[in-house]
Design an enzyme around this catalytic site. Structure first.
Site, PDB file in Angstrom:
ATOM      1  N   GLU A 107       0.835  -1.210   0.000  1.00  0.00           N
ATOM      2  CA  GLU A 107       0.000   0.000   0.000  1.00  0.00           C
ATOM      3  C   GLU A 107       0.869   1.259   0.000  1.00  0.00           C
ATOM      4  O   GLU A 107       0.537   2.252  -0.645  1.00  0.00           O
ATOM      5  CB  GLU A 107      -0.944  -0.027   1.209  1.00  0.00           C
ATOM      6  CG  GLU A 107      -1.999  -1.128   1.051  1.00  0.00           C
ATOM      7  CD  GLU A 107      -2.873  -1.282   2.278  1.00  0.00           C
ATOM      8  OE1 GLU A 107      -2.312  -1.662   3.330  1.00  0.00           O
ATOM      9  OE2 GLU A 107      -4.080  -1.028   2.196  1.00  0.00           O
ATOM     10  N   GLU A 127      -3.853  -9.488   3.616  1.00  0.00           N
ATOM     11  CA  GLU A 127      -4.615  -9.194   4.839  1.00  0.00           C
ATOM     12  C   GLU A 127      -5.741 -10.186   5.074  1.00  0.00           C
ATOM     13  O   GLU A 127      -6.089 -10.501   6.216  1.00  0.00           O
ATOM     14  CB  GLU A 127      -5.187  -7.769   4.773  1.00  0.00           C
ATOM     15  CG  GLU A 127      -4.162  -6.665   5.008  1.00  0.00           C
ATOM     16  CD  GLU A 127      -3.416  -6.227   3.765  1.00  0.00           C
ATOM     17  OE1 GLU A 127      -3.462  -6.948   2.744  1.00  0.00           O
ATOM     18  OE2 GLU A 127      -2.775  -5.157   3.797  1.00  0.00           O
TER      19      GLU A 127
HETATM   20  C1  3H9 Z   1      -1.375  -4.954   7.095  1.00  0.00           C
HETATM   21  O1  3H9 Z   1      -0.418  -4.606   6.483  1.00  0.00           O
HETATM   22  C2  3H9 Z   1      -2.578  -4.089   7.313  1.00  0.00           C
HETATM   23  C3  3H9 Z   1      -2.637  -2.887   6.411  1.00  0.00           C
HETATM   24  O2  3H9 Z   1      -3.358  -3.201   5.224  1.00  0.00           O
HETATM   25  C4  3H9 Z   1      -3.400  -1.772   7.056  1.00  0.00           C
HETATM   26  C5  3H9 Z   1      -2.762  -1.143   8.236  1.00  0.00           C
HETATM   27  C6  3H9 Z   1      -3.532   0.045   8.731  1.00  0.00           C
HETATM   28  N1  3H9 Z   1       4.387  -7.601  11.736  1.00  0.00           N
HETATM   29  O3  3H9 Z   1       7.785 -14.984   8.406  1.00  0.00           O
HETATM   30  P1  3H9 Z   1       9.160 -14.865   8.919  1.00  0.00           P
HETATM   31  C7  3H9 Z   1       7.973 -11.285  12.149  1.00  0.00           C
HETATM   32  S1  3H9 Z   1      -1.484  -6.470   7.818  1.00  0.00           S
HETATM   33  C8  3H9 Z   1       5.089  -7.994  12.804  1.00  0.00           C
HETATM   34  O4  3H9 Z   1       9.741 -16.003   9.655  1.00  0.00           O
HETATM   35  P2  3H9 Z   1      10.286 -14.833   6.255  1.00  0.00           P
HETATM   36  C9  3H9 Z   1       7.691 -12.748  12.394  1.00  0.00           C
HETATM   37  O5  3H9 Z   1       6.806 -12.928  13.463  1.00  0.00           O
HETATM   38  C10 3H9 Z   1       0.080  -7.207   7.479  1.00  0.00           C
HETATM   39  N2  3H9 Z   1       5.996  -9.008  12.781  1.00  0.00           N
HETATM   40  O6  3H9 Z   1      10.195 -14.381   7.782  1.00  0.00           O
HETATM   41  C11 3H9 Z   1       9.067 -13.283  12.682  1.00  0.00           C
HETATM   42  O7  3H9 Z   1       9.382 -12.983  14.033  1.00  0.00           O
HETATM   43  P3  3H9 Z   1      10.350 -13.930  14.877  1.00  0.00           P
HETATM   44  C12 3H9 Z   1       0.072  -7.802   6.127  1.00  0.00           C
HETATM   45  C13 3H9 Z   1       6.168  -9.624  11.617  1.00  0.00           C
HETATM   46  O8  3H9 Z   1      11.511 -14.215   5.743  1.00  0.00           O
HETATM   47  C14 3H9 Z   1       9.962 -12.440  11.772  1.00  0.00           C
HETATM   48  O9  3H9 Z   1       9.215 -11.263  11.483  1.00  0.00           O
HETATM   49  N3  3H9 Z   1       1.315  -8.480   5.917  1.00  0.00           N
HETATM   50  C15 3H9 Z   1       5.462  -9.260  10.470  1.00  0.00           C
HETATM   51  O10 3H9 Z   1      10.065 -16.291   6.147  1.00  0.00           O
HETATM   52  C16 3H9 Z   1      10.358 -13.131  10.502  1.00  0.00           C
HETATM   53  O11 3H9 Z   1       9.167 -13.573   9.841  1.00  0.00           O
HETATM   54  C17 3H9 Z   1       1.463  -9.810   6.039  1.00  0.00           C
HETATM   55  O12 3H9 Z   1       0.520 -10.524   6.305  1.00  0.00           O
HETATM   56  C18 3H9 Z   1       4.543  -8.189  10.550  1.00  0.00           C
HETATM   57  N4  3H9 Z   1       3.842  -7.765   9.492  1.00  0.00           N
HETATM   58  O13 3H9 Z   1       9.028 -14.152   5.554  1.00  0.00           O
HETATM   59  C19 3H9 Z   1       2.836 -10.346   5.798  1.00  0.00           C
HETATM   60  N5  3H9 Z   1       5.844 -10.066   9.452  1.00  0.00           N
HETATM   61  O14 3H9 Z   1      11.655 -13.935  14.158  1.00  0.00           O
HETATM   62  C20 3H9 Z   1       3.278 -11.179   6.955  1.00  0.00           C
HETATM   63  C21 3H9 Z   1       6.780 -10.900   9.958  1.00  0.00           C
HETATM   64  O15 3H9 Z   1      10.382 -13.293  16.220  1.00  0.00           O
HETATM   65  N6  3H9 Z   1       4.652 -11.594   6.860  1.00  0.00           N
HETATM   66  N7  3H9 Z   1       6.981 -10.643  11.259  1.00  0.00           N
HETATM   67  O16 3H9 Z   1       9.697 -15.264  14.874  1.00  0.00           O
HETATM   68  C22 3H9 Z   1       5.087 -12.556   6.012  1.00  0.00           C
HETATM   69  O17 3H9 Z   1       4.338 -13.074   5.209  1.00  0.00           O
HETATM   70  C23 3H9 Z   1       6.526 -12.969   6.114  1.00  0.00           C
HETATM   71  O18 3H9 Z   1       6.974 -12.631   7.392  1.00  0.00           O
HETATM   72  C24 3H9 Z   1       7.480 -12.362   5.071  1.00  0.00           C
HETATM   73  C25 3H9 Z   1       8.940 -12.767   5.433  1.00  0.00           C
HETATM   74  C26 3H9 Z   1       7.136 -12.922   3.687  1.00  0.00           C
HETATM   75  C27 3H9 Z   1       7.396 -10.839   5.060  1.00  0.00           C
END
Ligand code: 3H9
Length: 693
Positions: A107, A127
């Site tokens: 976004e 999301e």
């Molecule tokens: C959103 O954006 C809402 C908006 O539309 C509106 C807002 C107003 N936040 O997955 P990994 C942590 S909703 C906090 O193993 P990878 C995760 O817990 C969001 N923490 O890495 C982990 O912690 P730990 C929409 C987060 O390289 C560490 O980072 N976005 C977040 O395999 C490593 O993560 C999503 O749904 C976060 N957003 O994959 C994307 N993301 O090391 C969610 C990760 O302590 N994220 N952490 O265990 C992912 O899909 C994957 O993390 C990503 C990296 C592909 C980015």
């Protein structure tokens, strides 16, 4: 700006480069939003700056909003405000998308006036997988940029697209394989002096009919999902309302969904899965052993599926059988399984050839000698497994990790047979192994920490969700499943029919009920397991003895017809159950679906509590991950232990007491831990922090 600020600011050739530095995934938490807003203000104000680039440090552009902030009071500036402010700047702003740009991360890029992506970029609005909708302008900008129908698909399914597809969709302006920031800077400079191309002003929505058709298809695909409904509503607003009103509608829907129990459960599951990959109690600094080659012993359905997991991840693997004919059958089965994917269009012939080339078939255990990890998947028989491990202990190279895929047997006994128990552990895959994501990594009493770390790391590499568990009968998942099975038998005898159990569990959210699941696994499987430990299950045993083996011969708890998969209730099964009830002196009664659900699920939770008590699982979240990825627990209900907290442990304990009183089955009495937490008015969640230390 201080050096440790989460947004670095540098100006070169009149272009201000704002670099987000917030490892691990550049989430857009409050500190980043504040720093970004401040850097944008500065760039707009500085006369020497003519254009702006938003870039990011590391492999990820941004993983989106900081999910840990949801459910807490919002902290200004909110992400939509930062993005609106950026969009309104007079100087052109270009996003340099180096890796994943997800959710709020995309976004942010959509609020820029152009987007340049690296080939490794992945762009998505996931999301929906957190029970939300994009809440920082995504529902309004993406449709105006690439068309409402394709935008809806991206948002309602939540799957990211790669750089090439993003370019084809018009989501990015260029893909740059060289210096990304330099390319984005050059692009930004080329826009200086021109009217900014603001996504909000674009009119690429496409035909309304195409959008409505896509909306109907998405509703059909996921009918009861409030996130999908909200996404459709918001995208429709892009046709019907000015941009600002659409944004307000999107915000309202976001605020509603974020408070929803469903989203809370999905967010919980997101973190529980990641937490599970951190092994509890591992000595600091433990490093995984290097793994360049694997071997799988046993070319049956399980062994073949496991070999496929390695090949799919690009890791060479030797598939070992005892004779040439069995090996040939095993390799042919793997080849055919890839063939199904080709037919479905999810795999190319070339990819199959590439993967098959990574699988080397060999006869004889000696072929395991060059593997860094060996996974045994032979018949579930202790003597046979001991024999295999005794030999492996001699021939496997020093430091190789030796894993058994046993579902029930004592991993410590198998480890002892190898003569090198520090290298031995369990890697319990679920069937079909090439599809199911769960991997129970079973830590034996003598397993070395680095062997354990290796198994978990390999699990992640082969796209599994590894959960470390301890040695006990059935480990975590099957042990809890057995508790459900005992109660299912009781319910059948008391008055329910297989279809009543299955319907109640499917209405709860599972895709399949316990009886249909047993039919799929084969009734001979459970029968053999019970026989080995001297247990009886009157209904399941009688079905087996009547030659009903489940789907494999078209008759089990249900009839399936020739090669069919749709369960049809069978009067013969009803008669069989009624006969068994009579033999037990039971007068059958109608059992309400609510009672069925409680009686099937609370004993599982009770077993989960014992598993925690005994330290077989380190965290309640680990148990939930086992059920989410191995047994089809509905993600929007978080997992059994999360569900127990939602219901309240006081109620769960009281119901279990009542079940125990009625059935005289003392194993139904609440486990000590459950009782204790209920008395203290606490939930399982309150344990998570303690155990993480
Ligand atoms: C959103 O954006 C809402 C908006 O539309 C509106 C807002 C107003 N936040 O997955 P990994 C942590 S909703 C906090 O193993 P990878 C995760 O817990 C969001 N923490 O890495 C982990 O912690 P730990 C929409 C987060 O390289 C560490 O980072 N976005 C977040 O395999 C490593 O993560 C999503 O749904 C976060 N957003 O994959 C994307 N993301 O090391 C969610 C990760 O302590 N994220 N952490 O265990 C992912 O899909 C994957 O993390 C990503 C990296 C592909 C980015």
């Amino acid at each position: 700006m201080p050096a440790d600020a989460p947004v670095h600011y540098a100006v070169a050739n009149g272009v201000a480069v704002l670099r987000i530095v917030n490892p691990p995934v550049n989430a857009l938490g409050a500190a980043v939003r504040t720093a970004l807003a401040e850097a944008l203000r500065r760039a707009e104000a500085e006369a020497a700056v003519t254009a702006i680039v938003i870039a990011a440090e590391g492999r990820t552009f941004s993983g989106g909003a900081d999910i840990t902030e949801f459910g807490k009071p919002p902290v200004a500036p909110l992400l939509p405000e930062v993005i609106e402010g950026m969009d309104g700047l007079r100087k052109p702003v270009v996003a340099a998308i180096n890796g994943a740009a997800l959710g709020g991360g995309l976004e942010l890029a959509l609020g820029c006036h152009a987007r340049i992506a690296a080939p490794a970029a992945r762009l998505g609005l996931p999301e929906v997988k957190l029970g939300l909708l994009p809440g920082a302008g995504g529902t309004q900008r993406l449709p105006r940029l690439i068309g409402a129908a394709p935008a809806l698909k991206i948002m309602a399914e939540g799957n990211p697209v790669g750089a090439a597809e993003a370019l084809a969709l018009g989501l990015v302006d260029a893909v740059e394989s060289g210096d990304l920031v330099a390319a984005a800077s050059a692009h930004a400079k080329s826009l200086v002096g021109k009217a900014p191309r603001r996504t909000r002003d674009l009119t690429n929505l496409g035909p309304r009919e195409a959008f409505e058709a896509a909306a109907a298809a998405q509703t059909k695909r996921d009918p009861d999902n409030p996130s999908v409904a909200a996404i459709i509503l918001a995208v429709r607003a892009a046709f019907d309302m000015p941009f600002a009103e659409g944004l307000a509608l999107e915000r309202g829907e976001f605020v509603k969904l974020v408070q929803n129990d469903r989203s809370k459960a999905l967010r919980y599951a997101f973190f529980a899965e990641r937490e599970a990959a951190h092994i509890a109690g591992l000595p600091a600094g433990t490093a995984a052993r290097p793994v360049a080659r694997a071997a799988v012993i046993g070319g049956g359905t399980m062994g073949g599926g496991i070999a496929m997991c390695f090949a799919n991840a690009g890791i060479p693997v030797t598939l070992i059988e005892t004779d040439a004919a069995a090996l040939e059958r095993g390799l042919a089965r793997v080849n055919d399984t890839y063939g199904f994917s080709i037919k479905r269009g999810s795999l190319t012939e070339a990819a199959r050839a590439q993967r098959m080339a990574l699988i080397t078939g060999k006869v004889g255990l000696a072929a395991a000698a060059d593997a860094d990890i060996v996974i045994e998947a032979v018949f579930e028989e202790m003597d046979l497994k001991k024999q295999v491990f005794a030999e492996l202990g001699k021939i496997a190279k020093p430091g190789a990790v030796l894993a058994t895929n046993t579902s029930y047997l004592d991993v410590d006994a198998i480890a002892a047979a190898s003569g090198r128990p520090a290298d031995v552990l369990g890697m319990h895959f679920f069937s079909p192994a090439n599809v199911m994501r769960l991997l129970e990594v079973v830590r034996g009493a003598k397993t070395a920490p680095d062997a354990l770390a290796t198994a978990v790391q390999v699990g992640v590499k082969i796209a599994k969700v590894p959960v470390v568990v301890g040695v006990c009968y059935g480990f975590c998942g099957n042990r809890m499943l057995a508790a459900r099975g005992v109660e299912a038998e009781r319910l059948l005898i008391e008055g329910a029919l297989p279809q009543d159990l299955d319907q109640a569990i499917m209405d709860f959210g599972f895709r399949m009920g316990p009886c249909a699941m047993n039919d799929l696994a084969g009734l001979d499987v459970g029968w053999r397991i019970r026989r080995a430990i001297g247990k009886r299950a009157p209904v399941a045993d009688a079905l087996h003895d009547a030659g009903r083996m489940g789907q494999k011969n078209g008759r089990g708890y249900y009839n399936y017809g020739e090669g069919g998969r749709t369960p049809q209730p069978d009067p013969e099964v009803t008669a069989l159950i009624e006969r068994i009830a009579r033999e037990h002196g039971v007068t059958r009664r109608k059992i309400a679906p609510e009672e069925i659900v409680e009686r099937l699920i609370y004993p599982m939770i009770n077993e989960g509590a014992r598993i925690l008590e005994e330290g077989v699982a380190a965290r309640p979240g680990d148990i939930d991950v086992v059920w989410l990825y191995g047994y089809g627990w509905p993600a929007w209900r978080g997992g059994p232990m999360f569900h127990a907290d939602q219901v309240g442990l006081g109620r769960v304990a009281a119901r279990l007491e009542a079940f125990a009183d009625k059935s005289a089955d003392e194993t139904l009495r609440p486990a000590k831990l459950l009782r204790q937490l209920a008395d203290q008015k606490r939930g399982f969640a309150s344990l998570a922090g303690e155990r993480r230390k």
